[in-house]
Design a protein around this motif. Structure first.
Motif, PDB file in Angstrom:
ATOM      1  N   VAL A 105       0.845  -1.187   0.000  1.00  0.00           N
ATOM      2  CA  VAL A 105       0.000   0.000   0.000  1.00  0.00           C
ATOM      3  C   VAL A 105       0.877   1.231   0.000  1.00  0.00           C
ATOM      4  CG1 VAL A 105      -1.819   1.246   1.201  1.00  0.00           C
ATOM      5  CG2 VAL A 105      -1.728  -1.241   1.343  1.00  0.00           C
ATOM      6  N   ILE A 139       0.606   5.687   0.005  1.00  0.00           N
ATOM      7  CA  ILE A 139      -0.171   6.922   0.014  1.00  0.00           C
ATOM      8  C   ILE A 139       0.320   7.782  -1.139  1.00  0.00           C
ATOM      9  CG2 ILE A 139      -0.842   8.969   1.308  1.00  0.00           C
ATOM     10  CD1 ILE A 139      -1.915   6.398   2.490  1.00  0.00           C
ATOM     11  N   THR A 144      -4.925   6.303  -0.984  1.00  0.00           N
ATOM     12  CA  THR A 144      -4.150   5.068  -1.069  1.00  0.00           C
ATOM     13  C   THR A 144      -4.205   4.479  -2.477  1.00  0.00           C
ATOM     14  OG1 THR A 144      -6.123   3.936  -0.212  1.00  0.00           O
ATOM     15  CG2 THR A 144      -4.310   4.319   1.334  1.00  0.00           C
TER      16      THR A 144
END
Length: 217
Positions: A4, A6, A12
């Motif tokens: 994941v 940002i 995300t």
């Protein structure tokens, strides 16, 4: 590679190990969706009609569908949304996404949880049909106003950026229908033109990277 990330606009994105790509631009997940698919696709077609049918390749994180549903409500459009996704993300991955804004608290989860292969009325403005199929295997008698072409990059899925594939896509579009995508490589634009599209290059995300709207002739 981290699972994941940002993005620069605070949302995300997930990393696909299979295709060695992030689902969205790390420079801005929401920015990319808003520019490429909403502005050049949905809102541009809204100038012609208030009832719009959309075909998306592929559903991925659900961000494009989520923002489209919000825009349909905001602009009082009737949107019929069909999304192809042969490799759905897991429930665990859905929970990692931070797209639940104050205007879409539970909507993302709902979009991911609806049954596949069924046309589901999400709201009075937005219906969704998720199809677990590759583009190559997809068949329909329906003609669409807009195609959101959100495949992974040509380096990962070269088979989805060919003349043959764009010819297949063109068969699903109404005359004057739009295909919008983030990829403006010369080889991709030439393939679209050979498949019967008029190709427009537009200023991309953050005013730098070019993006494409192709119109079926």
């Amino acid at each position: 590679m981290q699972r994941v990330r940002i993005t620069d606009d605070g949302f995300t994105t997930l990393f696909s190990a299979e295709f060695n790509q992030f689902y969205h631009s790390v420079r801005g997940a929401l920015d990319e969706t808003q520019r490429v698919y909403i502005e050049l696709g949905l809102l541009a077609k809204m100038q012609e009609t208030q009832e719009i049918s959309i075909l998306e390749l592929g559903f991925g994180t659900g961000l494009n569908a989520l923002i489209t549903a919000g825009e349909a409500k905001k602009n009082q459009l009737k949107v019929h949304y069909t999304s192809l996704e042969p490799f759905p993300i897991s429930e665990e991955d859905v929970k990692l996404l931070n797209y639940q804004t104050d205007t879409a608290t539970d909507l993302l989860q709902k979009l991911h949880s609806v049954n596949w292969e069924e046309n589901i009325e999400i709201s009075s403005n937005f219906s969704l049909k998720k199809v677990k199929s590759t583009l190559q295997d997809f068949k329909t008698d329906e003609l669409f106003d807009v195609v959101y072409y959100d495949a992974f990059a040509p380096s990962s899925q070269p088979e989805l950026w060919t003349v043959e594939t764009f010819t297949h896509v063109a068969s699903f579009l109404k005359k004057g229908g739009f295909l919008t995508t983030y990829c403006s490589k010369t080889i991709v634009r030439r393939a679209m033109e050979q498949a019967g599209f008029k190709v427009e290059k537009h200023v991309g995300i953050w005013g730098k990277r070019e993006v494409v709207r192709a119109i079926k002739l």
